[in-house]
Design a protein around this motif. Structure first.
Motif, PDB file in Angstrom:
ATOM      1  N   PHE A  44     -58.167  82.399  46.562  1.00 57.97           N
ATOM      2  CA  PHE A  44     -57.390  81.165  46.434  1.00 57.97           C
ATOM      3  C   PHE A  44     -56.346  81.332  45.341  1.00 57.97           C
ATOM      4  N   THR A  45     -55.305  80.510  45.436  1.00 59.11           N
ATOM      5  CA  THR A  45     -54.255  80.444  44.421  1.00 59.11           C
ATOM      6  C   THR A  45     -53.980  78.980  44.129  1.00 59.11           C
ATOM      7  N   VAL A  46     -53.894  78.629  42.833  1.00 60.02           N
ATOM      8  CA  VAL A  46     -53.623  77.243  42.443  1.00 60.02           C
ATOM      9  C   VAL A  46     -52.654  77.250  41.262  1.00 60.02           C
ATOM     10  N   GLY A 164     -55.464  85.949  56.957  1.00 62.49           N
ATOM     11  CA  GLY A 164     -55.049  84.575  57.207  1.00 62.49           C
ATOM     12  C   GLY A 164     -54.895  83.778  55.926  1.00 62.49           C
ATOM     13  N   SER A 165     -54.328  82.589  56.084  1.00 57.31           N
ATOM     14  CA  SER A 165     -54.157  81.692  54.937  1.00 57.31           C
ATOM     15  C   SER A 165     -54.089  80.254  55.419  1.00 57.31           C
ATOM     16  N   ALA A 166     -54.338  79.346  54.483  1.00 55.89           N
ATOM     17  CA  ALA A 166     -54.249  77.911  54.753  1.00 55.89           C
ATOM     18  C   ALA A 166     -53.987  77.209  53.433  1.00 55.89           C
ATOM     19  N   GLU A 167     -53.348  76.051  53.490  1.00 54.34           N
ATOM     20  CA  GLU A 167     -53.137  75.237  52.301  1.00 54.34           C
ATOM     21  C   GLU A 167     -53.907  73.934  52.450  1.00 54.34           C
ATOM     22  N   ILE A 168     -54.582  73.535  51.370  1.00 52.44           N
ATOM     23  CA  ILE A 168     -55.317  72.282  51.367  1.00 52.44           C
ATOM     24  C   ILE A 168     -54.942  71.484  50.126  1.00 52.44           C
ATOM     25  N   LEU A 169     -55.259  70.199  50.154  1.00 53.63           N
ATOM     26  CA  LEU A 169     -55.247  69.360  48.965  1.00 53.63           C
ATOM     27  C   LEU A 169     -56.692  69.229  48.510  1.00 53.63           C
ATOM     28  N   VAL A 188     -53.789  71.061  36.618  1.00 53.95           N
ATOM     29  CA  VAL A 188     -54.136  71.802  37.834  1.00 53.95           C
ATOM     30  C   VAL A 188     -53.509  71.103  39.040  1.00 53.95           C
ATOM     31  N   SER A 189     -52.788  71.842  39.870  1.00 51.17           N
ATOM     32  CA  SER A 189     -52.161  71.235  41.039  1.00 51.17           C
ATOM     33  C   SER A 189     -53.209  70.797  42.054  1.00 51.17           C
ATOM     34  N   ASP A 190     -52.842  69.815  42.854  1.00 48.19           N
ATOM     35  CA  ASP A 190     -53.724  69.376  43.932  1.00 48.19           C
ATOM     36  C   ASP A 190     -53.702  70.381  45.081  1.00 48.19           C
ATOM     37  N   LYS A 191     -52.565  70.996  45.314  1.00 46.58           N
ATOM     38  CA  LYS A 191     -52.430  71.948  46.424  1.00 46.58           C
ATOM     39  C   LYS A 191     -53.071  73.285  46.060  1.00 46.58           C
ATOM     40  N   VAL A 192     -53.861  73.806  46.980  1.00 43.97           N
ATOM     41  CA  VAL A 192     -54.525  75.097  46.806  1.00 43.97           C
ATOM     42  C   VAL A 192     -54.257  75.942  48.046  1.00 43.97           C
TER      43      VAL A 192
END
Length: 207
Positions: A44-46, A164-169, A188-192
């Protein structure tokens, strides 16, 4: 290689499902696979403090794939991730993430994904949709995938590879802890962004 079906719009008034002919090269891939954790990664990246990215991974994970070469849309995926195995390279930060402010790993030890649908987009690009359960919340998640092909390794194991990848809140799954910065914004951002590098080994045929 075509693993899934693809939807295409034939006119402004009508949408049809294009079922791609079965590729004979995929027939040999049909079967059950186990994800190889030694050659796979779930990361993950945040965004941190509005200025940089923090990256991490979950060292503990296991899962299975079922690939169907004759009817690729019937292919499925299942993944279990051990929350306590989180690793961002900083022990104090990892302990905070495992605690009640974030994942509460003691109460909710696993993050799980169970696929519900899959389709081909174009070339080797695909999209798989399923249910992601994190803490006590289950919500749909769509993952963009690229199929990297199949090979037999030096030990005779038949492997397939996906990235693969996906973005979540994260707030959608109840991960809402934050801290305000004096200069504005939050810690910390909400998007991960979630990332998946998967190598899976085909199970031996049952007698």
């Amino acid at each position: 290689m075509a693993l899934f079906t693809r939807k295409r719009t034939e006119s402004a008034d009508r949408t049809a499902t294009a079922v791609l002919p079965a590729d004979p090269a995929l027939t040999a891939l049909t079967g059950d696979y186990a994800i190889d954790p030694a050659h796979s990664s779930i990361g993950f990246t945040v965004r941190h403090a509005m200025v940089t990215n923090v990256r991490g991974a979950f060292a503990g994970h296991e899962g299975t794939l079922h690939l169907d070469g004759a009817d690729p849309a019937r292919s499925t995926a299942s993944l279990d991730v051990t929350i306590a195995s989180i690793d961002t390279g900083i022990a104090d930060r990892d302990a905070h993430l495992r605690g009640a402010d974030f994942f509460d790993a003691e109460t909710f030890p696993l993050m799980t994904f169970r696929s519900t649908a899959a389709e081909r987009l174009d070339g080797d690009r695909y999209r798989i949709t399923g249910d992601l359960t994190l803490k006590d919340v289950t919500r749909p998640l769509t993952i963009g995938l690229e199929f990297h092909g199949a090979a037999t390794d030096v030990y005779g194991a038949e492997r397939v590879g996906f990235e693969g990848s996906a973005e979540i809140l994260r707030s959608d799954w109840g991960l809402t802890w934050n801290a305000a910065l004096e200069t504005g914004g939050v810690m910390v951002s909400d998007k991960v962004k979630l990332t998946f590098d998967i190598s899976a080994v085909k199970a031996a045929p049952q007698d």
